[in-house]
Scaffold this motif. Structure first.
Motif, mmCIF file in Angstrom:
data_model
loop_
_atom_site.group_PDB
_atom_site.id
_atom_site.type_symbol
_atom_site.label_atom_id
_atom_site.label_comp_id
_atom_site.label_asym_id
_atom_site.label_seq_id
_atom_site.Cartn_x
_atom_site.Cartn_y
_atom_site.Cartn_z
ATOM 1 N N CYS A 122 0.846 -1.206 0.000
ATOM 2 C CA CYS A 122 0.000 0.000 0.000
ATOM 3 C C CYS A 122 0.877 1.251 0.000
ATOM 4 N N ASP A 123 1.857 1.287 0.905
ATOM 5 C CA ASP A 123 2.736 2.457 0.993
ATOM 6 C C ASP A 123 3.520 2.672 -0.294
ATOM 7 N N ALA A 124 3.963 1.594 -0.922
ATOM 8 C CA ALA A 124 4.708 1.718 -2.170
ATOM 9 C C ALA A 124 3.825 2.320 -3.267
ATOM 10 N N MET A 125 2.595 1.850 -3.380
ATOM 11 C CA MET A 125 1.684 2.391 -4.398
ATOM 12 C C MET A 125 1.371 3.855 -4.132
ATOM 13 N N LEU A 126 1.019 4.162 -2.891
ATOM 14 C CA LEU A 126 0.667 5.539 -2.542
ATOM 15 C C LEU A 126 1.864 6.462 -2.728
ATOM 16 N N GLY A 127 3.035 6.008 -2.319
ATOM 17 C CA GLY A 127 4.244 6.805 -2.450
ATOM 18 C C GLY A 127 4.617 7.086 -3.894
ATOM 19 N N ALA A 128 4.360 6.133 -4.781
ATOM 20 C CA ALA A 128 4.701 6.318 -6.197
ATOM 21 C C ALA A 128 3.999 7.533 -6.787
ATOM 22 N N LEU A 129 2.818 7.855 -6.262
ATOM 23 C CA LEU A 129 2.060 9.006 -6.769
ATOM 24 C C LEU A 129 2.023 10.155 -5.759
ATOM 25 N N ALA A 130 2.926 10.116 -4.775
ATOM 26 C CA ALA A 130 3.020 11.166 -3.757
ATOM 27 C C ALA A 130 1.683 11.412 -3.056
ATOM 28 N N LEU A 131 0.992 10.309 -2.732
ATOM 29 C CA LEU A 131 -0.311 10.396 -2.073
ATOM 30 C C LEU A 131 -0.223 10.183 -0.563
ATOM 31 N N PHE B 251 15.952 -7.599 16.471
ATOM 32 C CA PHE B 251 14.599 -7.923 16.927
ATOM 33 C C PHE B 251 13.928 -8.927 16.001
ATOM 34 N N ILE B 252 14.327 -8.940 14.738
ATOM 35 C CA ILE B 252 13.763 -9.927 13.810
ATOM 36 C C ILE B 252 14.277 -11.313 14.175
ATOM 37 N N GLY B 253 15.558 -11.426 14.369
ATOM 38 C CA GLY B 253 16.161 -12.708 14.718
ATOM 39 C C GLY B 253 15.680 -13.265 16.041
ATOM 40 N N ARG B 254 15.319 -12.393 16.958
ATOM 41 C CA ARG B 254 14.783 -12.812 18.259
ATOM 42 C C ARG B 254 13.278 -13.075 18.181
ATOM 43 N N GLU B 255 12.712 -12.992 17.003
ATOM 44 C CA GLU B 255 11.273 -13.191 16.753
ATOM 45 C C GLU B 255 10.405 -12.226 17.550
ATOM 46 N N GLU B 256 10.899 -10.989 17.683
ATOM 47 C CA GLU B 256 10.130 -9.941 18.349
ATOM 48 C C GLU B 256 9.343 -9.117 17.347
ATOM 49 N N GLY B 257 9.705 -9.200 16.067
ATOM 50 C CA GLY B 257 9.023 -8.401 15.062
ATOM 51 C C GLY B 257 9.210 -8.956 13.671
ATOM 52 N N VAL B 258 8.466 -8.375 12.753
ATOM 53 C CA VAL B 258 8.494 -8.746 11.343
ATOM 54 C C VAL B 258 8.518 -7.457 10.527
ATOM 55 N N VAL B 259 9.214 -7.505 9.397
ATOM 56 C CA VAL B 259 9.351 -6.342 8.512
ATOM 57 C C VAL B 259 9.048 -6.790 7.094
ATOM 58 N N ALA B 260 8.460 -5.893 6.325
ATOM 59 C CA ALA B 260 8.262 -6.139 4.895
ATOM 60 C C ALA B 260 8.659 -4.894 4.119
ATOM 61 N N THR B 261 9.267 -5.116 2.965
ATOM 62 C CA THR B 261 9.555 -4.030 2.029
ATOM 63 C C THR B 261 8.876 -4.358 0.713
ATOM 64 N N ALA B 262 8.521 -3.320 -0.028
ATOM 65 C CA ALA B 262 7.886 -3.527 -1.328
ATOM 66 C C ALA B 262 8.273 -2.406 -2.278
ATOM 67 N N ASN B 263 8.439 -2.773 -3.518
ATOM 68 C CA ASN B 263 8.654 -1.818 -4.597
ATOM 69 C C ASN B 263 7.611 -2.102 -5.664
ATOM 70 N N VAL B 264 7.073 -1.031 -6.242
ATOM 71 C CA VAL B 264 6.076 -1.186 -7.301
ATOM 72 C C VAL B 264 6.444 -0.303 -8.488
ATOM 73 N N LEU B 265 6.007 -0.741 -9.636
ATOM 74 C CA LEU B 265 6.112 0.077 -10.849
ATOM 75 C C LEU B 265 4.685 0.318 -11.327
ATOM 76 N N LEU B 266 4.361 1.604 -11.517
ATOM 77 C CA LEU B 266 3.055 2.006 -12.023
ATOM 78 C C LEU B 266 3.229 2.567 -13.429
ATOM 79 N N VAL B 267 2.191 2.441 -14.235
ATOM 80 C CA VAL B 267 2.199 3.026 -15.572
ATOM 81 C C VAL B 267 0.890 3.785 -15.767
ATOM 82 N N LYS B 268 0.986 4.932 -16.436
ATOM 83 C CA LYS B 268 -0.193 5.726 -16.749
ATOM 84 C C LYS B 268 -1.035 4.956 -17.764
ATOM 85 N N MET B 269 -2.321 4.856 -17.523
ATOM 86 C CA MET B 269 -3.220 4.128 -18.442
ATOM 87 C C MET B 269 -3.524 4.980 -19.658
#
Length: 158
Positions: free
Chosen positions: A46-55, A140-158
């Protein structure tokens, strides 16, 4: 015209919680803590999509101070974020993501996650990359205290 977006999300892990990743319930002794179902992977997308369009970010559109989002299925947030992108005249080309968690192993669940995400974002499963890594018991990830995700998206104008 193309636009690239990048997103990242962190959630604490706790016993007695469900672990939702990529729209799929993953069997595990711990789950992510959050206002919604705490699906870090969908939140990062979600953040990657919104960020791509500065939303802005997911917190701007779906604040944790709004009780209507309490416990919400993050697939709904992903769909609503995508609707905002479509409303601006864009569609997704692809998603590339990484989960950082020590356990459980998510490889068996990746096809289900790809299907869930692709279905919402009008993509094929070949357009949705989901990778995972541990931190070799560091941090904290290795100690199983938390989880992280990263995402990259490519958008194209329709």
């Amino acid at each position: 015209m193309y636009r690239i977006g990048q997103g990242i999300d962190f959630h604490q892990l706790a016993e007695g919680r469900e672990l939702w990743l990529g729209g799929v319930l993953i069997p595990h002794t711990k789950g992510a803590v959050g206002h919604s179902d705490a699906d870090v992977l969908l939140h990062a997308i979600c953040d990657a999509m919104l960020g791509a369009l500065a939303l802005g970010d997911i917190g701007k559109h779906f604040p944790d101070t709004d009780m209507s989002f309490k416990g919400i299925d993050s697939k709904i947030l992903l769909k609503r974020s995508y609707d905002l992108i479509r409303g601006k005249g864009y569609k997704l080309v692809n998603v590339d993501s990484t989960l950082l968690l020590q356990a459980p192993k998510i490889k068996p669940f990746v096809p289900q996650m790809q299907e869930a995400i692709a279905g919402i974002l009008e993509l094929t499963i070949d357009d949705v990359s989901i990778k995972a890594t541990t931190t070799e018991t560091l941090s904290f990830i290795g100690r199983e205290e938390g989880v992280v995700a990263t995402a990259n998206v490519l958008l194209v104008k329709m």
